[in-house]
Design a protein around this motif. Structure first.
Motif, PDB file in Angstrom:
ATOM      1  N   GLU A 201       0.880  -1.175   0.000  1.00 42.52           N
ATOM      2  CA  GLU A 201       0.000   0.000   0.000  1.00 42.52           C
ATOM      3  C   GLU A 201       0.916   1.224   0.000  1.00 42.52           C
ATOM      4  O   GLU A 201       2.063   1.151   0.461  1.00 42.52           O
ATOM      5  N   ARG A 233       0.768  -6.874  -4.445  1.00 43.30           N
ATOM      6  CA  ARG A 233       0.267  -7.900  -3.521  1.00 43.30           C
ATOM      7  C   ARG A 233       0.258  -9.233  -4.250  1.00 43.30           C
ATOM      8  O   ARG A 233      -0.263  -9.318  -5.363  1.00 43.30           O
ATOM      9  N   GLU A 235      -1.540 -11.667  -4.682  1.00 46.12           N
ATOM     10  CA  GLU A 235      -2.920 -12.138  -4.525  1.00 46.12           C
ATOM     11  C   GLU A 235      -2.996 -13.636  -4.842  1.00 46.12           C
ATOM     12  O   GLU A 235      -2.405 -14.099  -5.824  1.00 46.12           O
ATOM     13  N   PHE A 243      -9.478  -5.919 -12.035  1.00 46.03           N
ATOM     14  CA  PHE A 243     -10.117  -5.634 -10.742  1.00 46.03           C
ATOM     15  C   PHE A 243      -9.192  -6.031  -9.589  1.00 46.03           C
ATOM     16  O   PHE A 243      -8.991  -5.274  -8.653  1.00 46.03           O
ATOM     17  N   SER A 245      -5.425  -7.419  -9.239  1.00 45.94           N
ATOM     18  CA  SER A 245      -4.183  -7.845  -9.881  1.00 45.94           C
ATOM     19  C   SER A 245      -3.065  -7.857  -8.843  1.00 45.94           C
ATOM     20  O   SER A 245      -3.274  -7.494  -7.686  1.00 45.94           O
ATOM     21  N   GLN A 250      -2.346   2.804  -6.529  1.00 47.30           N
ATOM     22  CA  GLN A 250      -3.301   3.366  -5.565  1.00 47.30           C
ATOM     23  C   GLN A 250      -3.227   4.889  -5.555  1.00 47.30           C
ATOM     24  O   GLN A 250      -2.174   5.471  -5.860  1.00 47.30           O
ATOM     25  N   GLU A 252      -3.961   7.444  -2.613  1.00 47.65           N
ATOM     26  CA  GLU A 252      -4.322   7.418  -1.194  1.00 47.65           C
ATOM     27  C   GLU A 252      -4.110   8.774  -0.537  1.00 47.65           C
ATOM     28  O   GLU A 252      -3.181   9.510  -0.882  1.00 47.65           O
ATOM     29  N   GLU A 318     -16.021  -3.724  -4.049  1.00 43.58           N
ATOM     30  CA  GLU A 318     -15.341  -2.556  -3.472  1.00 43.58           C
ATOM     31  C   GLU A 318     -14.562  -1.770  -4.519  1.00 43.58           C
ATOM     32  O   GLU A 318     -13.805  -2.340  -5.290  1.00 43.58           O
ATOM     33  N   LEU A 319     -14.772  -0.447  -4.502  1.00 42.81           N
ATOM     34  CA  LEU A 319     -13.987   0.433  -5.357  1.00 42.81           C
ATOM     35  C   LEU A 319     -13.068   1.317  -4.519  1.00 42.81           C
ATOM     36  O   LEU A 319     -11.885   1.452  -4.817  1.00 42.81           O
ATOM     37  N   GLU A 358      -8.564   7.729   6.136  1.00 44.83           N
ATOM     38  CA  GLU A 358      -7.839   7.316   4.941  1.00 44.83           C
ATOM     39  C   GLU A 358      -8.777   6.937   3.801  1.00 44.83           C
ATOM     40  O   GLU A 358      -9.317   5.824   3.784  1.00 44.83           O
ATOM     41  N   SER A 360      -8.803   5.472   0.304  1.00 44.18           N
ATOM     42  CA  SER A 360      -7.816   4.730  -0.489  1.00 44.18           C
ATOM     43  C   SER A 360      -8.485   4.113  -1.726  1.00 44.18           C
ATOM     44  O   SER A 360      -9.360   3.265  -1.621  1.00 44.18           O
ATOM     45  N   GLY A 362      -8.099   2.518  -5.801  1.00 48.06           N
ATOM     46  CA  GLY A 362      -7.235   1.886  -6.800  1.00 48.06           C
ATOM     47  C   GLY A 362      -7.422   2.551  -8.158  1.00 48.06           C
ATOM     48  O   GLY A 362      -8.560   2.765  -8.582  1.00 48.06           O
TER      49      GLY A 362
HETATM   50  N1  GAP Z   1      -4.094   1.661   2.642  1.00 54.77           N
HETATM   51  C1  GAP Z   1      -5.315   0.953   2.724  1.00 54.77           C
HETATM   52  C2  GAP Z   1      -5.474  -0.067   1.704  1.00 54.77           C
HETATM   53  O1  GAP Z   1      -4.560  -0.356   0.955  1.00 54.77           O
HETATM   54  P1  GAP Z   1      -7.212  -1.739   0.664  1.00 54.77           P
HETATM   55  O2  GAP Z   1      -8.689  -1.829   0.863  1.00 54.77           O
HETATM   56  O3  GAP Z   1      -6.411  -2.976   0.847  1.00 54.77           O
HETATM   57  O4  GAP Z   1      -6.727  -0.604   1.675  1.00 54.77           O
HETATM   58  C3  GAP Z   1      -7.425   0.125  -1.123  1.00 54.77           C
HETATM   59  O5  GAP Z   1      -6.916  -1.132  -0.777  1.00 54.77           O
HETATM   60  C4  GAP Z   1      -7.894   0.122  -2.568  1.00 54.77           C
HETATM   61  O6  GAP Z   1      -6.843  -0.326  -3.422  1.00 54.77           O
HETATM   62  C5  GAP Z   1      -9.066  -0.808  -2.855  1.00 54.77           C
HETATM   63  O7  GAP Z   1     -10.297  -0.198  -2.544  1.00 54.77           O
HETATM   64  C6  GAP Z   1      -8.909  -1.039  -4.337  1.00 54.77           C
HETATM   65  O8  GAP Z   1      -9.452   0.046  -5.066  1.00 54.77           O
HETATM   66  C7  GAP Z   1      -7.399  -1.049  -4.513  1.00 54.77           C
HETATM   67  N2  GAP Z   1      -6.857  -2.430  -4.507  1.00 54.77           N
HETATM   68  C8  GAP Z   1      -6.550  -3.184  -3.432  1.00 54.77           C
HETATM   69  N3  GAP Z   1      -6.065  -4.384  -3.812  1.00 54.77           N
HETATM   70  C9  GAP Z   1      -6.068  -4.385  -5.161  1.00 54.77           C
HETATM   71  C10 GAP Z   1      -5.678  -5.343  -6.159  1.00 54.77           C
HETATM   72  N4  GAP Z   1      -5.156  -6.518  -5.836  1.00 54.77           N
HETATM   73  N5  GAP Z   1      -5.821  -5.003  -7.475  1.00 54.77           N
HETATM   74  C11 GAP Z   1      -6.330  -3.799  -7.827  1.00 54.77           C
HETATM   75  N6  GAP Z   1      -6.701  -2.861  -6.919  1.00 54.77           N
HETATM   76  C12 GAP Z   1      -6.578  -3.138  -5.614  1.00 54.77           C
END
Ligand code: GAP
Length: 498
Positions: A201, A233, A235, A243, A245, A250, A252, A318-319, A358, A360, A362
């Motif tokens: 993040e 990440r 994932e 959506f 990846s 981000q 933020e 979630e967006l 915060e 945050s 994407g």
């Molecule tokens: N600092 C807080 C944080 O990172 P999060 O809910 O884990 O919170 C925030 O992530 C935003 O980042 C999400 O709402 C999404 O828009 C985006 N996001 C998180 N993981 C993602 C992923 N693997 N691929 C694309 N976007 C991602």
């Protein structure tokens, strides 16, 4: 989703990473139009949240930071997802995205069904249950299927729940925590002391620089620090195109407030501001909803979180996460670094470690939301008056990758071409515009509709022989009107720059 993915590839918005080697799961590349769209989204966010506000400063911190930052933030020990393996197919699932239910007929359990999270998961599970009842020739009424997350399964149920890959029970493992941070090594030594992480993040870069920004002396509580940047990440199941990846970006903000401030009201204000911003870049308000996290589902650092959800093609997801992180992060960094994270509040005449709200978001998820909202199919007459199907992207002019296309009516008339090229050069100094002289004019319009160019400008015989006016065509309505060059520029300024 398939239509959007197909259009993105065909017209050069988004490609699967490393495609010539068969692709690389969870990674995407942005082509010529994708990079423009992406930049426009980021620029709109930066302008609205940083440049147009007096209380928010910008930052650009590094992707790799001191590993102690991730220890202090809790990520080294706590940033993981529950994972479950299918021993037979070797496929992996996120246990919180895998659902199961007992199948019972008149109260007697006859087996289990499982389903991977999807828009119609209840329907899929009910069909599978009916099929099981039919195969087992059971008489009676099927009881209601109540899906539960695999994380809630009892140990004695692991052996009974079928793997979604094979449809057979006995191959799913119990859930175990899977660390999401990508590790790397920094420096010439390859031992454990060299281990570092790609940031998961951008937020921690802000907390780590909070003191620098406070000490630079320009900020007063309440204030925010904003950052746009890559996050990584590992994932377990990247899916649904961009959506989720493994490499994403981000946008933020950490918004620092007094510990005695009314954080619930401020949180509400941020939720409304963020919703309005999404609408300002072209998302329909009715496609956005709020998901308030229940206490037991809050992230380890969060006091309260509301997600702005969007109706994506694969369901409501979630967006934008808007979390109240209290003073958790700053206190953690204060303790681990030994540096004071207090600020002197001039108004209240007191010193404290601030709390933080915060928002945050994407970048890639916003881009997918924008694409989904913009994708339209309709029918319009072609050059010969015959009604044809057309695909168009109804982007807001503010974020459209190409703002206008300039067409000479005929490419073999030098007088038309000269005026069109001159106008193209002039507009190009201010906006990303496109010149196209090839093919019938209707086909040229259609090509631009498909990439979401809001305005078509045609130079025809009236332009060179009569009054110098050009034809201005609207992408959505296909309506055309004649305007002078001055009127055209004023119109584009209003529409694009707002
Ligand atoms: N600092 C807080 C944080 O990172 P999060 O809910 O884990 O919170 C925030 O992530 C935003 O980042 C999400 O709402 C999404 O828009 C985006 N996001 C998180 N993981 C993602 C992923 N693997 N691929 C694309 N976007 C991602």
């Amino acid at each position: 989703m398939e239509d959007i993915v197909g259009l993105c590839k065909r017209r050069g918005f988004i490609f699967q990473s490393s495609e010539i080697y068969g692709g690389y799961n969870g990674f995407y590349d942005y082509g010529p139009l994708g990079v423009e769209l992406r930049n426009n989204i980021k620029q709109a966010w930066w302008r609205d949240f940083v440049q147009c506000r007096d209380d928010i400063e910008g930052l650009d911190s590094t992707i790799i930071m001191h590993p102690k930052i991730w220890k202090a933030s809790g990520h080294v020990d706590g940033f993981s997802d529950p994972m479950v393996d299918c021993k037979e197919s070797k496929l992996r699932y996120r246990a919180d995205q895998l659902f199961f239910a007992p199948v019972s007929v008149d109260g007697e359990t006859i087996g289990y069904v499982s389903v991977v999270e999807c828009i119609d998961q209840q329907e899929v599970a009910e069909k599978a249950a009916a099929e099981m009842k039919r195969k087992m020739a059971k008489q009676g009424e099927l009881d209601t299927i109540k899906l539960k997350e695999y994380t809630e399964a009892k140990p004695e149920q692991y052996e009974l729940i079928p793997s979604p890959a094979t449809g057979k029970p006995g191959s799913l493992t119990e859930p175990r925590e899977f660390k999401l941070m990508f590790e790397t090594k920094v420096g010439p030594l390859a031992d454990d002391s060299a281990v570092a992480y790609l940031r998961p993040e951008t937020a921690q870069g802000i907390f780590a620089n909070y003191k620098n920004i406070v000490d630079t002396g320009r900020v007063k509580i309440p204030f925010g620090i904003a950052q746009i940047g890559k996050a990584f990440r590992n994932e377990i199941t990247p899916r649904n195109f961009i959506f989720r990846s493994r490499e994403f970006e981000q946008m933020e903000i950490e918004y620092f407030i007094s510990p005695s401030a009314d954080w619930k009201t401020l949180h509400r204000e941020w939720i409304d501001t963020c919703t309005d911003w999404l609408v300002s870049i072209g998302l329909p308000r009715e496609g956005i909803s709020e998901d308030i996290h229940p206490g037991d589902k809050l992230a380890f650092y969060s006091q309260a979180t509301t997600d702005l959800m969007f109706q994506f093609p694969h369901g409501e997801q979630e967006l934008w996460g808007i979390a109240c992180r209290s003073d958790y992060d700053l206190k953690q960094h204060q303790e681990h670094s030994g540096k004071s994270m207090t600020i002197f509040d001039e108004t209240a005449k007191e010193k404290y470690v601030p709390h933080v709200i915060e928002p945050s978001l994407g970048v890639d998820r916003t881009l997918l939301a924008v694409l989904s909202a913009a994708y339209t199919e309709d029918e319009v007459p072609n050059d010969k008056g015959k009604v044809e199907k057309r695909i168009l992207l109804k982007f807001s002019p503010k974020i459209a990758p190409v703002k206008a296309a300039i067409f000479p009516l005929l490419k073999n008339k030098p007088e038309l071409v000269e005026v069109a090229k001159r106008l193209h050069k002039k507009l190009q100094r201010r906006w990303n515009v496109f010149y196209d002289a090839s093919g019938a004019i209707g086909r040229r319009y259609r090509r631009q509709d498909e990439i979401g160019t809001p305005f078509g400008i045609t130079i025809d015989f009236d332009t060179i022989e009569k009054d110098g006016t050009v034809t201005l065509r609207d992408r959505d309505t296909c309506e055309q009107r004649r305007v002078t060059e001055d009127e055209l520029i004023k119109f584009l300024e209003e529409q694009i720059d707002g």
